[in-house]
Design a protein around this motif. Structure first.
Motif, PDB file in Angstrom:
ATOM      1  N   GLU A 139       0.303  35.570 -20.771  1.00 31.73           N
ATOM      2  CA  GLU A 139      -0.294  35.785 -19.726  1.00 31.73           C
ATOM      3  C   GLU A 139       0.127  35.611 -18.502  1.00 31.73           C
ATOM      4  OE1 GLU A 139      -3.850  36.413 -19.553  1.00 31.73           O
ATOM      5  OE2 GLU A 139      -3.244  37.524 -21.770  1.00 31.73           O
ATOM      6  N   PHE A 140       1.028  34.537 -18.480  1.00 31.22           N
ATOM      7  CA  PHE A 140       1.871  34.068 -17.107  1.00 31.22           C
ATOM      8  C   PHE A 140       2.720  35.423 -16.785  1.00 31.22           C
ATOM      9  CE2 PHE A 140       5.954  32.949 -15.154  1.00 31.22           C
ATOM     10  CZ  PHE A 140       5.299  32.315 -13.869  1.00 31.22           C
ATOM     11  N   LEU A 141       3.447  35.807 -17.575  1.00 33.89           N
ATOM     12  CA  LEU A 141       4.485  36.854 -17.449  1.00 33.89           C
ATOM     13  C   LEU A 141       3.616  38.215 -17.118  1.00 33.89           C
ATOM     14  CD1 LEU A 141       7.251  36.499 -20.000  1.00 33.89           C
ATOM     15  CD2 LEU A 141       7.253  35.928 -17.571  1.00 33.89           C
ATOM     16  N   GLY A 142       2.417  38.384 -17.961  1.00 30.48           N
ATOM     17  CA  GLY A 142       1.794  39.498 -17.618  1.00 30.48           C
ATOM     18  C   GLY A 142       1.033  39.833 -16.525  1.00 30.48           C
ATOM     19  N   THR A 143       0.339  38.628 -15.770  1.00 31.74           N
ATOM     20  CA  THR A 143      -0.154  38.654 -14.719  1.00 31.74           C
ATOM     21  C   THR A 143       0.925  38.785 -13.347  1.00 31.74           C
ATOM     22  OG1 THR A 143      -1.679  36.999 -15.355  1.00 31.74           O
ATOM     23  CG2 THR A 143      -1.651  37.427 -13.183  1.00 31.74           C
ATOM     24  N   LEU A 144       2.080  38.033 -13.617  1.00 32.37           N
ATOM     25  CA  LEU A 144       3.390  38.360 -12.577  1.00 32.37           C
ATOM     26  C   LEU A 144       3.618  39.686 -12.360  1.00 32.37           C
ATOM     27  CD1 LEU A 144       6.479  36.020 -12.696  1.00 32.37           C
ATOM     28  CD2 LEU A 144       6.689  38.561 -12.511  1.00 32.37           C
ATOM     29  N   VAL A 145       3.824  40.568 -13.699  1.00 35.58           N
ATOM     30  CA  VAL A 145       4.354  41.780 -13.788  1.00 35.58           C
ATOM     31  C   VAL A 145       3.212  42.687 -13.216  1.00 35.58           C
ATOM     32  CG1 VAL A 145       4.824  43.968 -15.017  1.00 35.58           C
ATOM     33  CG2 VAL A 145       5.700  41.546 -15.650  1.00 35.58           C
ATOM     34  N   LEU A 146       2.007  42.602 -13.397  1.00 30.98           N
ATOM     35  CA  LEU A 146       0.781  43.196 -12.659  1.00 30.98           C
ATOM     36  C   LEU A 146       0.852  43.015 -11.248  1.00 30.98           C
ATOM     37  CD1 LEU A 146      -1.786  44.844 -13.312  1.00 30.98           C
ATOM     38  CD2 LEU A 146      -3.125  42.771 -12.873  1.00 30.98           C
ATOM     39  N   VAL A 147       1.112  42.029 -10.690  1.00 31.40           N
ATOM     40  CA  VAL A 147       1.012  41.631  -9.170  1.00 31.40           C
ATOM     41  C   VAL A 147       2.281  42.132  -8.568  1.00 31.40           C
ATOM     42  CG1 VAL A 147       1.182  40.002  -7.492  1.00 31.40           C
ATOM     43  CG2 VAL A 147      -0.550  39.637  -9.267  1.00 31.40           C
ATOM     44  N   ALA A 153       0.804  49.563 -20.101  1.00 30.27           N
ATOM     45  CA  ALA A 153       2.028  48.952 -20.750  1.00 30.27           C
ATOM     46  C   ALA A 153       2.039  47.672 -21.393  1.00 30.27           C
ATOM     47  CB  ALA A 153       3.039  49.203 -19.587  1.00 30.27           C
ATOM     48  N   LEU A 154       1.334  46.763 -20.464  1.00 25.92           N
ATOM     49  CA  LEU A 154       1.068  45.480 -20.897  1.00 25.92           C
ATOM     50  C   LEU A 154       0.420  45.090 -22.181  1.00 25.92           C
ATOM     51  CD1 LEU A 154       0.900  43.802 -17.207  1.00 25.92           C
ATOM     52  CD2 LEU A 154       2.720  43.520 -19.048  1.00 25.92           C
ATOM     53  N   ALA A 155      -0.828  46.088 -22.130  1.00 23.52           N
ATOM     54  CA  ALA A 155      -1.559  45.960 -23.373  1.00 23.52           C
ATOM     55  C   ALA A 155      -0.943  46.258 -24.619  1.00 23.52           C
ATOM     56  CB  ALA A 155      -2.599  47.173 -23.328  1.00 23.52           C
ATOM     57  N   TYR A 156       0.202  47.221 -24.601  1.00 24.35           N
ATOM     58  CA  TYR A 156       1.056  47.250 -25.827  1.00 24.35           C
ATOM     59  C   TYR A 156       1.958  46.361 -25.909  1.00 24.35           C
ATOM     60  CZ  TYR A 156      -1.333  51.710 -26.683  1.00 24.35           C
ATOM     61  OH  TYR A 156      -2.344  52.895 -26.943  1.00 24.35           O
ATOM     62  N   ALA A 157       2.421  45.791 -24.941  1.00 25.48           N
ATOM     63  CA  ALA A 157       3.769  44.686 -24.948  1.00 25.48           C
ATOM     64  C   ALA A 157       3.190  43.415 -25.362  1.00 25.48           C
ATOM     65  CB  ALA A 157       4.154  44.722 -23.603  1.00 25.48           C
ATOM     66  N   ILE A 158       2.084  42.704 -24.666  1.00 22.96           N
ATOM     67  CA  ILE A 158       1.566  41.442 -24.813  1.00 22.96           C
ATOM     68  C   ILE A 158       0.011  41.508 -25.513  1.00 22.96           C
ATOM     69  CG2 ILE A 158       3.214  40.727 -22.989  1.00 22.96           C
ATOM     70  CD1 ILE A 158       0.971  40.125 -21.503  1.00 22.96           C
ATOM     71  N   GLY A 159      -0.395  42.599 -25.629  1.00 23.78           N
ATOM     72  CA  GLY A 159      -1.848  42.769 -26.126  1.00 23.78           C
ATOM     73  C   GLY A 159      -2.096  42.086 -27.574  1.00 23.78           C
ATOM     74  N   PRO A 160      -1.031  42.240 -28.416  1.00 24.23           N
ATOM     75  CA  PRO A 160      -1.006  41.916 -29.869  1.00 24.23           C
ATOM     76  C   PRO A 160      -0.603  40.058 -29.856  1.00 24.23           C
ATOM     77  CG  PRO A 160       0.292  43.756 -29.853  1.00 24.23           C
ATOM     78  CD  PRO A 160       0.107  43.221 -28.323  1.00 24.23           C
ATOM     79  N   VAL A 161      -0.141  39.612 -28.696  1.00 25.20           N
ATOM     80  CA  VAL A 161       0.075  38.101 -28.493  1.00 25.20           C
ATOM     81  C   VAL A 161      -1.145  37.430 -27.919  1.00 25.20           C
ATOM     82  CG1 VAL A 161       1.519  36.553 -27.416  1.00 25.20           C
ATOM     83  CG2 VAL A 161       2.457  38.577 -28.227  1.00 25.20           C
ATOM     84  N   SER A 162      -1.635  37.833 -26.699  1.00 22.11           N
ATOM     85  CA  SER A 162      -2.571  37.010 -26.046  1.00 22.11           C
ATOM     86  C   SER A 162      -3.775  37.880 -25.713  1.00 22.11           C
ATOM     87  CB  SER A 162      -2.011  36.611 -24.502  1.00 22.11           C
ATOM     88  OG  SER A 162      -1.594  37.725 -23.807  1.00 22.11           O
ATOM     89  N   GLY A 163      -3.711  39.239 -25.757  1.00 24.56           N
ATOM     90  CA  GLY A 163      -4.856  40.285 -25.636  1.00 24.56           C
ATOM     91  C   GLY A 163      -4.534  40.752 -24.201  1.00 24.56           C
ATOM     92  N   ALA A 164      -3.764  40.440 -23.511  1.00 27.46           N
ATOM     93  CA  ALA A 164      -3.013  41.143 -22.084  1.00 27.46           C
ATOM     94  C   ALA A 164      -4.383  41.038 -21.339  1.00 27.46           C
ATOM     95  CB  ALA A 164      -2.885  42.347 -22.457  1.00 27.46           C
ATOM     96  N   ILE A 171      -8.439  50.986 -22.075  1.00 23.04           N
ATOM     97  CA  ILE A 171      -8.152  49.805 -20.881  1.00 23.04           C
ATOM     98  C   ILE A 171      -7.572  50.359 -19.597  1.00 23.04           C
ATOM     99  CG2 ILE A 171      -7.438  47.467 -20.457  1.00 23.04           C
ATOM    100  CD1 ILE A 171      -8.109  47.293 -23.567  1.00 23.04           C
ATOM    101  N   GLY A 172      -6.303  50.848 -20.110  1.00 19.89           N
ATOM    102  CA  GLY A 172      -5.493  51.275 -18.800  1.00 19.89           C
ATOM    103  C   GLY A 172      -6.223  52.400 -17.944  1.00 19.89           C
ATOM    104  N   ILE A 173      -6.958  53.391 -18.539  1.00 25.20           N
ATOM    105  CA  ILE A 173      -7.502  54.174 -17.878  1.00 25.20           C
ATOM    106  C   ILE A 173      -8.665  53.753 -16.877  1.00 25.20           C
ATOM    107  CG2 ILE A 173      -8.987  56.555 -18.267  1.00 25.20           C
ATOM    108  CD1 ILE A 173      -7.109  57.014 -20.719  1.00 25.20           C
ATOM    109  N   THR A 174      -9.298  52.990 -17.540  1.00 23.36           N
ATOM    110  CA  THR A 174     -10.459  52.245 -17.024  1.00 23.36           C
ATOM    111  C   THR A 174      -9.882  51.562 -15.672  1.00 23.36           C
ATOM    112  OG1 THR A 174     -11.916  51.789 -18.876  1.00 23.36           O
ATOM    113  CG2 THR A 174     -12.326  50.640 -17.233  1.00 23.36           C
ATOM    114  N   LEU A 175      -8.923  50.894 -15.527  1.00 21.88           N
ATOM    115  CA  LEU A 175      -8.350  50.229 -14.586  1.00 21.88           C
ATOM    116  C   LEU A 175      -7.884  51.153 -13.602  1.00 21.88           C
ATOM    117  CD1 LEU A 175      -7.831  47.555 -13.038  1.00 21.88           C
ATOM    118  CD2 LEU A 175      -5.554  47.477 -14.180  1.00 21.88           C
ATOM    119  N   ALA A 176      -7.333  52.251 -13.941  1.00 20.75           N
ATOM    120  CA  ALA A 176      -7.042  53.154 -12.787  1.00 20.75           C
ATOM    121  C   ALA A 176      -8.335  54.200 -12.268  1.00 20.75           C
ATOM    122  CB  ALA A 176      -6.071  54.453 -13.706  1.00 20.75           C
TER     123      ALA A 176
END
Length: 255
Positions: free
Chosen positions: A23-31, A60-71, A176-181
């Protein structure tokens, strides 16, 4: 028996570290990357480009960390999951701390890069959200509040519909990604499209001024939107909600 308890405790601690780090890395990457698209490239790519940057980054994050934390990488999503009873308060607090810390770290890195661009304005700007004279269409406070609440509710609702328990699996990351876009396409001219308290907080810390004084709206409205989405999802998907509540692990593990 005592040995098994120690093993379970160690596994739980490892899982907590993995999900919190994700969650830390994912939010860092998003920002850094998505807000960075606005700060560093907005003049060249426009609203559509910025919206796609947010959508593709989350995808990208949904596939990268989604299985770990839910992204989640968004306190409003985590609140929606909490209200939907997919995780416990302790896990939610860990996620919130990680998300806020990640957003500030991502904004700090972006600020360092932005300062290397001659003439680039960061004071009271820096990809922050706003209303009134800080809005492209000069939307009012009330309009901004309603927009942020509804746009966030849509995003969190899709999260809840496409995920099982907390994690993201299969093709769930695509809608999820399409919705944010889509949400960003609508929201950028209105408020800059927060729909994420952490995404708003990180850049505002470095922008200062009106970005900080208006920040409260972009903390409160998205959180209310996340809670609203959970309530609506419970009405539209009652059987799914009941099954998830029964299957939720007592340890609060997101898996």
């Amino acid at each position: 028996m005592e040995q098994f308890r120690h093993v379970r405790s160690a596994i739980s601690a490892d899982t907590e570290l993995q999900t919190t780090t994700a969650e830390f890395l994912g939010t860092l990457v998003l920002v850094f990357f998505a807000v960075g698209a606005s700060v560093l490239s907005g003049e060249y790519i426009g609203t559509l480009g910025i919206a796609l940057a947010f959508g593709f980054t989350l995808l990208a994050l949904a596939y990268a960390i989604g299985p770990v934390s839910g992204a989640h990488i968004n306190p409003a999503v985590t609140l929606g999951m909490l209200v939907a009873k997919r995780l416990d308060m302790q896990t939610a607090v860990r996620y919130w701390v990680a998300q806020v810390a990640g957003a500030i770290a991502g904004a700090a890195l972006l600020f360092l890069v932005a300062k290397q661009v001659p003439g680039l304005r960061t004071s009271e700007a820096f990809g922050t959200n706003g209303f009134g004279d800080r809005s492209a269409v000069r939307i009012t406070l009330g309009g901004a509040f309603v927009a942020e609440l509804l746009l966030t509710a849509l995003l969190v609702y899709v999260f809840l519909c496409m995920t099982h328990k907390v994690t993201v699996a299969g093709f769930a990351g695509l809608p999820i990604g399409i919705t944010l876009a889509v949400v960003s396409l609508i929201g950028i001219p209105l408020t800059g499209a927060s729909v994420n308290p952490a995404r708003s907080l990180g850049p505002a810390v470095f922008a200062g001024g009106a970005a900080l004084t208006q920040l409260w709206l972009f903390l409160v409205a998205p959180l209310l939107g996340g809670a609203l989405a959970a309530v609506v999802h419970r009405v539209t998907h009652p059987s799914a909600g009941a099954e998830l509540s029964r299957n939720l692990q007592p340890s609060g593990s997101p898996r």
